[in-house]
Design a protein around this motif. Structure first.
Motif, short mmCIF file in Angstrom:
data_model
loop_
_atom_site.label_atom_id
_atom_site.label_comp_id
_atom_site.label_asym_id
_atom_site.label_seq_id
_atom_site.Cartn_x
_atom_site.Cartn_y
_atom_site.Cartn_z
N GLU A 1 8.39 6.57 7.01
CA GLU A 1 8.55 7.49 5.70
C GLU A 1 8.25 6.46 4.54
O GLU A 1 8.02 6.50 3.44
N GLY A 2 8.35 5.07 5.35
CA GLY A 2 8.00 3.99 4.00
C GLY A 2 9.03 2.82 4.54
O GLY A 2 9.47 2.83 5.83
N VAL B 1 -1.30 11.74 1.88
CA VAL B 1 -0.63 10.84 2.57
C VAL B 1 -1.03 10.66 4.47
O VAL B 1 -1.30 11.47 4.83
N LEU B 2 -1.07 8.96 4.73
CA LEU B 2 -1.41 9.12 6.02
C LEU B 2 0.07 8.70 7.04
O LEU B 2 1.00 8.10 6.20
N MET C 1 0.94 -0.92 0.14
CA MET C 1 -0.13 0.09 -0.10
C MET C 1 0.83 1.13 -0.14
O MET C 1 1.92 0.93 1.19
N SER C 2 1.15 2.27 -1.10
CA SER C 2 1.17 3.04 -0.98
C SER C 2 1.67 4.24 -2.37
O SER C 2 0.37 4.23 -2.99
N HIS D 1 5.11 1.74 7.15
CA HIS D 1 4.88 3.15 8.17
C HIS D 1 6.00 3.74 8.20
O HIS D 1 6.91 4.22 7.75
N GLY E 1 0.27 5.06 8.23
CA GLY E 1 0.11 4.31 7.84
C GLY E 1 -0.43 3.88 6.56
O GLY E 1 -1.23 3.64 6.21
N GLY E 2 -0.08 2.43 6.90
CA GLY E 2 -0.85 1.94 5.13
C GLY E 2 -2.00 0.97 5.84
O GLY E 2 -1.93 0.23 5.41
N SER F 1 -2.82 2.01 -4.44
CA SER F 1 -3.23 3.62 -3.25
C SER F 1 -4.70 3.60 -3.45
O SER F 1 -4.99 3.44 -4.51
N PRO G 1 -4.86 2.14 4.83
CA PRO G 1 -5.76 1.62 3.22
C PRO G 1 -5.71 -0.09 2.59
O PRO G 1 -6.65 -0.17 1.95
C1 4FV Z 1 -1.00 5.51 1.25
C2 4FV Z 1 -1.91 5.60 0.64
C3 4FV Z 1 -0.09 5.91 2.58
C4 4FV Z 1 3.12 6.68 2.82
C5 4FV Z 1 3.57 6.77 4.34
C6 4FV Z 1 2.46 4.68 4.46
C7 4FV Z 1 1.63 6.30 3.85
C8 4FV Z 1 3.59 5.03 5.60
N1 4FV Z 1 -0.53 4.01 1.13
N2 4FV Z 1 -2.88 5.01 0.27
N3 4FV Z 1 -2.22 6.85 0.11
N4 4FV Z 1 0.88 5.41 2.93
O1 4FV Z 1 -0.71 7.41 2.85
O2 4FV Z 1 -2.08 3.50 0.29
O3 4FV Z 1 4.92 4.99 5.25
#
Ligand code: 4FV
Length: 232
Positions: free
Chosen positions: A116-117, A137-138, A87-88, A114, A140-141, A132, A144
């Motif tokens: 920065e990634g 930007v959240l 998830m990103s 979680h 954590g994953g 995504s 999502p």
């Molecule tokens: C995200 C999204 C999201 C980014 C850094 C988790 C975060 C942290 N995942 N769709 N929008 N993830 O924001 O899927 O690691």
């Protein structure tokens, strides 16, 4: 279908996936979801899962090894490699169509990042697809992953009650959903559209389709254009 979720917060995931429709389906054996604590797959006594980024910069990055160990444990238990999703925000934005395709698979593993990634090397090594849930930007994953799991799970056989058919939902056809109404017939002076009380199913279906077209044209002309192209 078997959904494995690799996360640093399995309790957070279970709080969502243990409730309501998905929770009932799991308890009824219609759906298998397993939330795995990535920390269980570390080898150091501090159960470290992250470290500072090479090249400097803010925040922490999740390390390869614990995620890879978790992945290998899932592969060993399944006896095969699951379709592995990370998830990103860099992934393709989730659509109903993609969720429907994923619901056809036997096994998927969802990796929740979680901080920065995640270190790019483990993404390159094990991830089949990045998804995504939207361009934001959240922290954590996990949220999502809950969105993806819910959307996929509801299209698995036996999860929704027999009188609900996701294939008849407007969004499945590419349109936004028509308005819904229930008792009372009049609320705060607002009456339910008479056609919905007529018992004339053809007219009701016509009204609902016209409403879907109207709402989609007004709010998501991009979806309407795609819907129209697919109809031609
Ligand atoms: C995200 C999204 C999201 C980014 C850094 C988790 C975060 C942290 N995942 N769709 N929008 N993830 O924001 O899927 O690691």
């Amino acid at each position: 279908m078997r959904i494995e979720i690799a996360t640093l917060f399995p309790e957070m995931c279970e709080a969502v996936l243990g409730e309501s429709i998905v929770g009932r389906a799991r308890r009824a054996g219609k759906l298998y979801v397993h939330c795995r604590q990535i920390r269980e797959y570390t080898q150091d006594k501090h159960r470290r899962v992250d470290d500072t980024p090479y090249g400097g910069g803010m925040g922490m990055v999740m390390q390869c090894e614990p995620i890879y160990n978790c992945y290998r444990a899932v592969c060993e238990e399944l006896g095969t490699k699951p379709h592995t999703i990370y998830m990103s925000p860099k992934g393709r934005v989730l659509t109903q169509q993609r969720a429907a395709e994923l619901a056809q698979l036997d096994d998927i593993l969802i990796i929740c990042g979680h901080y920065e990634g995640v270190d790019q090397r483990v993404i390159d090594k094990i991830v089949d697809e990045e998804i995504s849930i939207g361009d934001y930007v959240l922290t954590g994953g996990e949220i999502p992953a809950m969105v993806l799991t819910d959307c996929v799970a509801r299209m698995c056989p036996g999860v929704l009650s027999d009188d609900v058919c996701f294939e008849e939902e407007s969004i499945y056809s590419g349109l936004l959903e028509y308005p819904h109404y229930t008792r009372p017939e009049v609320w705060e002076g607002e009456a339910v559209p008479p056609v919905l009380l007529s018992g004339h199913h053809a007219n009701i279906e016509k009204w609902r389709h016209e409403k879907s077209l109207e709402i989609t044209a007004e709010r998501r002309p991009d979806l309407l254009a795609r819907y129209t192209d697919n109809k031609e």
